[in-house]
Design a protein around this motif. Structure first.
Motif: not given
Length: 186
Positions: A13-32, A132-140
């Motif tokens: 579900q799209v809701q605050t507790r699901k971390g959607v804002k962190d999901f989008v902010e992480t995406a902004k840092r990994l535009p590729h 941390e999420f950005t670093d982990l996803l970049h590594t993967l």
């Protein structure tokens, strides 16, 4: 979605507790990378954070796709095009997304919640912040050896929660419980 894209899937579900804002902010840092959120507003305007999240969904970064609510039978298609499951949720029970991704041996990046320590036994990458999420996803996405390691970690989750192993655990529980059946009767 470009078949060559490295795809990061979030689901729920799209809701605050699901971390959607962190999901989008992480995406902004990994535009590729390509980020897909499968899910929508199950509770409409009653959803916590609705106005802010609706604004994000209406104008996402170029590398983010919000699918809305996806029929169950279509989720398999999403998992099969996914490289990583990303679960930035602040509060969870045991989301089915984890078992679904594990059964396809998809590596996982998950918020470091106490709940997961016991039930996933460390077979995932964990983080607590967008950095941390950005670093982990970049590594993967950039290190095939690490990616393969976490595919194997997901395989271990899949094996642990397989029907055969769960049956073995339940059987052991009931055999043990039966031993004590008369102990507490009066």
């Amino acid at each position: 979605i470009d078949p060559e894209a490295f795809v990061v899937l979030g689901a729920g579900q799209v809701q605050t507790r699901k971390g959607v804002k962190d999901f989008v902010e992480t995406a902004k840092r990994l535009p590729h990378l390509t980020f897909i959120w499968a899910g929508g507003f199950s509770f409409g305007k009653m959803t916590d954070g609705y106005e802010e999240l609706k604004a994000i969904m209406d104008n996402p970064p170029a590398n983010v796709v919000f699918t809305g609510i996806v029929p169950r039978e279509k989720m398999a298609e999403l998992y099969n095009m996914t490289d990583v499951l990303f679960v930035p949720s602040y509060n969870e029970l045991f989301p089915m997304t984890i078992l679904e991704a594990a059964n396809l041996h998809v590596p996982m990046v998950i918020r470091d919640l106490d709940l997961y320590k016991e039930i996933l036994q460390g077979h995932y990458m964990k983080g607590d912040s967008v950095d941390e999420f950005t670093d982990l996803l970049h590594t993967l996405s950039s290190n095939p050896k690490v990616y393969e390691q976490y595919q194997d970690e997901s395989r271990k989750i899949s094996q642990y929660y397989s029907a055969e192993h769960v049956l073995t655990m339940w059987k052991a529980f009931y055999v043990e419980a039966w031993k004590y059946k008369d102990r507490f009767r009066t």
